[in-house]
Design an enzyme around this catalytic site. Structure first.
Site, short mmCIF file in Angstrom:
data_model
loop_
_atom_site.label_atom_id
_atom_site.label_comp_id
_atom_site.label_asym_id
_atom_site.label_seq_id
_atom_site.Cartn_x
_atom_site.Cartn_y
_atom_site.Cartn_z
N LYS A 88 8.02 -17.94 -10.35
CA LYS A 88 7.35 -16.82 -11.01
C LYS A 88 6.14 -17.32 -11.81
O LYS A 88 6.27 -18.26 -12.60
CB LYS A 88 8.34 -16.09 -11.93
N ASN A 104 0.84 -1.20 0.00
CA ASN A 104 0.00 0.00 0.00
C ASN A 104 0.88 1.25 0.00
O ASN A 104 2.10 1.16 0.00
CB ASN A 104 -0.95 -0.02 1.20
N LYS A 116 -11.58 -2.82 18.83
CA LYS A 116 -10.23 -3.35 19.09
C LYS A 116 -9.76 -3.05 20.52
O LYS A 116 -8.60 -3.29 20.85
CB LYS A 116 -9.25 -2.79 18.06
N LYS A 138 -13.75 1.46 15.35
CA LYS A 138 -12.52 0.64 15.42
C LYS A 138 -11.96 0.64 16.83
O LYS A 138 -11.50 -0.39 17.34
CB LYS A 138 -11.45 1.19 14.46
N ASP A 181 -4.78 -6.20 5.01
CA ASP A 181 -5.84 -7.03 5.60
C ASP A 181 -5.81 -8.45 5.04
O ASP A 181 -6.29 -9.37 5.67
CB ASP A 181 -7.21 -6.39 5.32
N PHE A 193 -4.34 3.53 14.67
CA PHE A 193 -4.56 4.53 13.63
C PHE A 193 -5.74 4.07 12.79
O PHE A 193 -5.99 2.87 12.70
CB PHE A 193 -3.31 4.69 12.74
N1 CTP Z 1 -4.27 -3.22 11.86
C1 CTP Z 1 -3.64 -4.34 12.34
N2 CTP Z 1 -3.75 -5.53 11.68
C2 CTP Z 1 -4.48 -5.61 10.54
C3 CTP Z 1 -5.13 -4.48 10.04
C4 CTP Z 1 -5.00 -3.28 10.72
O1 CTP Z 1 -2.99 -4.26 13.38
N3 CTP Z 1 -4.56 -6.77 9.92
C5 CTP Z 1 -4.17 -1.95 12.63
C6 CTP Z 1 -3.47 -0.82 11.92
O2 CTP Z 1 -2.08 -0.82 12.24
C7 CTP Z 1 -4.17 0.41 12.46
C8 CTP Z 1 -5.58 -0.08 12.78
O3 CTP Z 1 -5.49 -1.50 12.85
O4 CTP Z 1 -3.60 0.86 13.67
C9 CTP Z 1 -6.63 0.29 11.78
O5 CTP Z 1 -6.21 -0.04 10.47
P1 CTP Z 1 -7.12 0.33 9.22
O6 CTP Z 1 -6.45 -0.18 7.98
O7 CTP Z 1 -7.52 1.76 9.26
O8 CTP Z 1 -8.46 -0.47 9.51
P2 CTP Z 1 -8.88 -1.95 9.47
O9 CTP Z 1 -9.06 -2.42 10.88
O10 CTP Z 1 -7.97 -2.75 8.61
O11 CTP Z 1 -10.33 -1.84 8.82
P3 CTP Z 1 -10.74 -1.36 7.32
O12 CTP Z 1 -9.57 -1.71 6.42
O13 CTP Z 1 -11.96 -2.15 7.05
O14 CTP Z 1 -11.02 0.12 7.40
#
Ligand code: CTP
Length: 411
Positions: free
Chosen positions: A291, A211, A344, A340, A281, A326
């Site tokens: 490959k 990302n 969490k 969130k 995610d 975050f």
């Molecule tokens: N995070 C994590 N592990 C994951 C996904 C996210 O620890 N697999 C943590 C990130 O480091 C951040 C927080 O969760 O502190 C929120 O991440 P974000 O990408 O905004 O949200 P998600 O929980 O992944 O939800 P969505 O993508 O549906 O918005």
């Protein structure tokens, strides 16, 4: 810029080493940060750089004569010692180290150092054999015992044609050390894990899914937390950034699973965890070891599998630790972020509107909304990531204080 150097009176004392030319850049950077810089030179220093150069860069006259008068009736070295907030001897030669360590005050610079009560930082630079010599090391120890601040020289090519320990540390490290000296160590009892940057999920040996996170926000938090005295473990995904400070424990990871393992290894002793990393995610369900070749088909279906939600897992086991998450959002910023936080079990969440142009991803600036577990929302307008990092850490500190008062009330 987030700096403690703005409006400070800084005295830069230059002695006779070849690294004196690098001090010019330091003076320039200090004035850029809003400090008022006064340069003092020894006679030998003037063999390497002209006082005119420092006068031009600092905007103040350069002092090098023992009996030069500074402001009206006051004797120069006393006047400078009075107005100074910090003195830095850069480069500090073996000679000046020896003189000050042994109480010799026979020129303007040495008398000024002796007459001051403000912090004095020595930044040594010399031939490696001189640095290692018993005499220099004994004098260094004396300076430490007397409460002077010292930086270790860097290792590498030396001007005398040899290699070893003796180089002037990089200017950004000298500046960071100067900031350090001005910063209150209010996080000195904390062990903070910061995660930063993107994770990478491999499709095959040459391709991956990642990302746009640059890691700058997490690196800024790690740097400012260290400056405020915390022990910092920075668990970083793949970024293009140099380590924020050499005294931060850096752990490099690639995938979400590697990040999870690294956090769990350091979790036990942590008091605060700040998860600024952009964790993928999903990962590939079947990562190919070779490959993947393109076929005749116009489409290719990649099957993904959910990654562990590290933050949610930490929320279940956090105990007394402070957990900061975050939230990267493109709509309903506060509602989504608060959701969130609750889901969490966080103490605080920092919400970013990642759809906003010019800030956030890759930028040195950001604009965030901080939400605490009890629902208080504070909007932080656009500023540098280091300034935001400092505000986030102020919030962490406040949560700690509140907890402590509540605990004390129970006793
Ligand atoms: N995070 C994590 N592990 C994951 C996904 C996210 O620890 N697999 C943590 C990130 O480091 C951040 C927080 O969760 O502190 C929120 O991440 P974000 O990408 O905004 O949200 P998600 O929980 O992944 O939800 P969505 O993508 O549906 O918005």
């Amino acid at each position: 810029m987030f700096t403690t150097l703005r409006n400070k009176e800084i005295i830069i004392a230059v002695t006779g080493g070849i690294a004196a030319y690098k001090t010019c850049e330091l003076v320039r950077e200090l004035t850029r940060r809003g400090a008022s810089v006064h340069v003092v030179m020894t006679k030998n220093a003037m063999q390497f750089v002209s006082p005119l150069t420092f006068q031009t860069l600092s905007g103040h006259p350069v002092i090098h004569e023992m009996f030069e008068l500074f402001t009206g009736s006051k004797i120069g070295h006393i006047a400078l010692s009075d107005i100074a907030d910090q003195m830095v001897i850069v480069p500090a030669t073996a000679n000046i180290i020896g003189k000050i360590a042994n109480g010799i005050a026979d020129d303007f610079l040495t008398t000024m150092v002796m007459a001051t009560t403000v912090p004095v930082l020595f930044v040594p630079s010399m031939n490696a054999k001189m640095w290692e010599s018993k005499m220099v090391q004994m004098n260094i120890q004396k300076l430490k015992d007397a409460g002077y601040e010292l930086m270790e020289p860097g290792v590498g090519d030396l001007a005398c044609g040899t290699k070893g320990k003796g180089r002037l540390p990089p200017i950004h490290e000298i500046l960071e050390k100067m900031e350090d000296i001005f910063t209150e160590k209010d996080l000195s009892n904390e062990r903070i894990i910061v995660t930063a940057g993107p994770t990478v999920e491999f499709i095959d040996p040459v391709r991956c899914i990642t990302n746009r996170s640059s890691g700058k926000m997490g690196y800024a938090i790690a740097k400012i937390a260290k400056r405020r005295g915390a022990e910092v473990i920075l668990i970083s995904g793949m970024t293009y950034l140099p380590p924020p400070r050499s005294d931060i424990h850096m752990v490099q990871v690639r995938t979400a699973q590697e990040m999870r393992e690294a956090i769990m290894r350091h979790f036990e002793d942590a008091t605060v965890i700040i998860k600024a990393a952009a964790v993928a995610d999903f990962r590939c369900k079947n990562e190919s070891t070779v490959k993947i070749k393109k076929s005749e088909e116009e489409t290719y279906v990649l099957e993904l599998q959910k990654n562990p939600d590290i933050l949610a897992e930490l929320g279940k086991i956090k105990g007394h630790r402070i957990l900061v998450g975050f939230a990267a959002e493109t709509e309903n910023l506060v509602e989504n972020a608060f959701e969130k936080l609750k889901k969490k079990n966080l103490d605080m969440i920092v919400a970013n509107n990642v759809a906003k142009e010019g800030i956030g991803f890759g930028s040195d600036r950001n604009e965030v909304t901080i939400i605490e577990a009890h629902g208080r929302v504070r909007h932080v307008p656009e500023m540098t990531k280091e300034e935001i990092a400092n505000i986030i850490l102020d919030f962490v500190k406040r949560i700690m204080k509140k907890r402590k008062t509540t605990e004390d009330d129970w006793l």
